[in-house]
Design a protein around this motif. Structure first.
Motif, PDB file in Angstrom:
ATOM      1  N   SER A 226      13.575  -4.606  36.045  1.00  0.00           N
ATOM      2  CA  SER A 226      14.626  -5.527  36.865  1.00  0.00           C
ATOM      3  C   SER A 226      15.083  -6.599  36.143  1.00  0.00           C
ATOM      4  CB  SER A 226      14.146  -5.601  38.248  1.00  0.00           C
ATOM      5  OG  SER A 226      13.043  -6.430  38.076  1.00  0.00           O
ATOM      6  N   SER A 227      14.461  -7.359  35.449  1.00  0.00           N
ATOM      7  CA  SER A 227      14.831  -8.647  34.948  1.00  0.00           C
ATOM      8  C   SER A 227      15.996  -8.507  33.831  1.00  0.00           C
ATOM      9  CB  SER A 227      13.663  -9.580  34.372  1.00  0.00           C
ATOM     10  OG  SER A 227      13.133  -8.718  33.184  1.00  0.00           O
TER      11      SER A 227
ATOM     12  N   TYR B 209      26.392  -9.902  36.499  1.00  0.00           N
ATOM     13  CA  TYR B 209      25.825  -8.671  36.829  1.00  0.00           C
ATOM     14  C   TYR B 209      27.039  -7.670  37.509  1.00  0.00           C
ATOM     15  CZ  TYR B 209      23.394  -5.220  39.928  1.00  0.00           C
ATOM     16  OH  TYR B 209      22.994  -4.003  40.401  1.00  0.00           O
TER      17      TYR B 209
ATOM     18  N   THR C  28      17.981  -5.637  34.238  1.00  0.00           N
ATOM     19  CA  THR C  28      19.268  -5.234  35.065  1.00  0.00           C
ATOM     20  C   THR C  28      19.855  -6.663  35.581  1.00  0.00           C
ATOM     21  OG1 THR C  28      17.850  -3.204  35.694  1.00  0.00           O
ATOM     22  CG2 THR C  28      19.690  -4.095  37.450  1.00  0.00           C
ATOM     23  N   TYR C  29      19.295  -7.490  36.171  1.00  0.00           N
ATOM     24  CA  TYR C  29      19.713  -8.662  36.761  1.00  0.00           C
ATOM     25  C   TYR C  29      19.947  -9.856  35.682  1.00  0.00           C
ATOM     26  CZ  TYR C  29      18.795  -6.289  41.026  1.00  0.00           C
ATOM     27  OH  TYR C  29      18.835  -5.313  41.844  1.00  0.00           O
TER      28      TYR C  29
ATOM     29  N   TYR D 263      17.930 -11.700  33.639  1.00  0.00           N
ATOM     30  CA  TYR D 263      17.356 -12.607  33.404  1.00  0.00           C
ATOM     31  C   TYR D 263      16.658 -12.988  32.303  1.00  0.00           C
ATOM     32  CZ  TYR D 263      16.938 -12.342  38.851  1.00  0.00           C
ATOM     33  OH  TYR D 263      17.356 -12.133  40.001  1.00  0.00           O
TER      34      TYR D 263
ATOM     35  N   LYS E  85      10.932 -16.324  40.384  1.00  0.00           N
ATOM     36  CA  LYS E  85      11.564 -15.190  40.607  1.00  0.00           C
ATOM     37  C   LYS E  85      10.700 -14.480  41.498  1.00  0.00           C
ATOM     38  CE  LYS E  85      15.173 -15.234  38.207  1.00  0.00           C
ATOM     39  NZ  LYS E  85      16.581 -15.897  38.873  1.00  0.00           N
TER      40      LYS E  85
ATOM     41  N   SER F 277      25.419 -13.957  38.776  1.00  0.00           N
ATOM     42  CA  SER F 277      25.857 -12.709  39.550  1.00  0.00           C
ATOM     43  C   SER F 277      27.252 -12.224  39.222  1.00  0.00           C
ATOM     44  CB  SER F 277      26.011 -13.347  41.077  1.00  0.00           C
ATOM     45  OG  SER F 277      24.889 -14.039  41.560  1.00  0.00           O
TER      46      SER F 277
END
Length: 181
Positions: A174-175, A37, A177-178, A180, A163, A34
């Motif tokens: 999105s993986s 990010y 973006t975050y 992953y 997930k 986190s």
């Protein structure tokens, strides 16, 4: 014996098994995904408290139901939306920031049943040497910053990270973006 912030690593890992410690004050001694990010997307929000979202609550409940068969997030309200009087009254009478709607909870439990009975997932969950929510702490650089993580599912041959997504078509994007990947 390896020490982390003055404590034996075994004691740190034991403490991080508890979500209240992992996400609470003790866990703030360590950086996590986190933080990456936040630093990459909005450095001004780095280390700020984040508000609970429906997606986070849903994902957390999914994880708990998949791995443990129960969840601490099973408070839900039978309301059509979060703008109804029924929802607002239920929220006032709870200790939660957000409540799942009954239709979300029903969807969640249905997905968990599908997942638990999937031909690939079922043997993993039933593996004789399976462990859930296994924490670890490591120094990834020589700058004395410790990073924490928690593997969802660990067997003697693999590590799995569960997930959830609202849109499977955008999951690859999105993986990234975050983080992953």
């Amino acid at each position: 014996m390896e020490k982390i912030n003055g404590l034996p690593k075994s004691k740190v890992l034991k403490k991080l098994e508890n979500d209240n410690d992992y996400y609470g004050e003790f866990g703030k001694n360590f950086l996590s995904n986190s933080n990456i990010y936040d630093l990459l997307s909005n450095p001004a929000s780095y280390l700020e408290e984040t508000k609970e979202t429906v997606a986070f609550k849903y994902g957390k409940a999914f994880h708990e139901l998949m791995m443990f068969g129960k969840t601490s997030h099973d408070a839900f309200v039978d309301a059509s939306t979060r703008s109804t009087k029924i929802y607002k009254e239920a929220l006032l009478n709870s200790n939660e920031e957000i409540l799942l709607l009954k239709k979300e909870y029903d969807d969640l439990t249905s997905l968990v049943e599908i997942g638990k009975n999937h031909k690939i997932i079922k043997p993993i969950l039933e593996h004789k040497n399976v462990s859930f929510e296994v924490p670890n702490v490591s120094m990834l650089t020589d700058n004395k910053l410790f990073w924490k993580c928690k593997a969802d599912i660990v067997t003697d041959y693999a590590i799995y990270d569960l997930k959830t997504t609202q849109n499977i078509k955008s999951f690859e994007r999105s993986s990234q973006t975050y983080n992953y990947d």
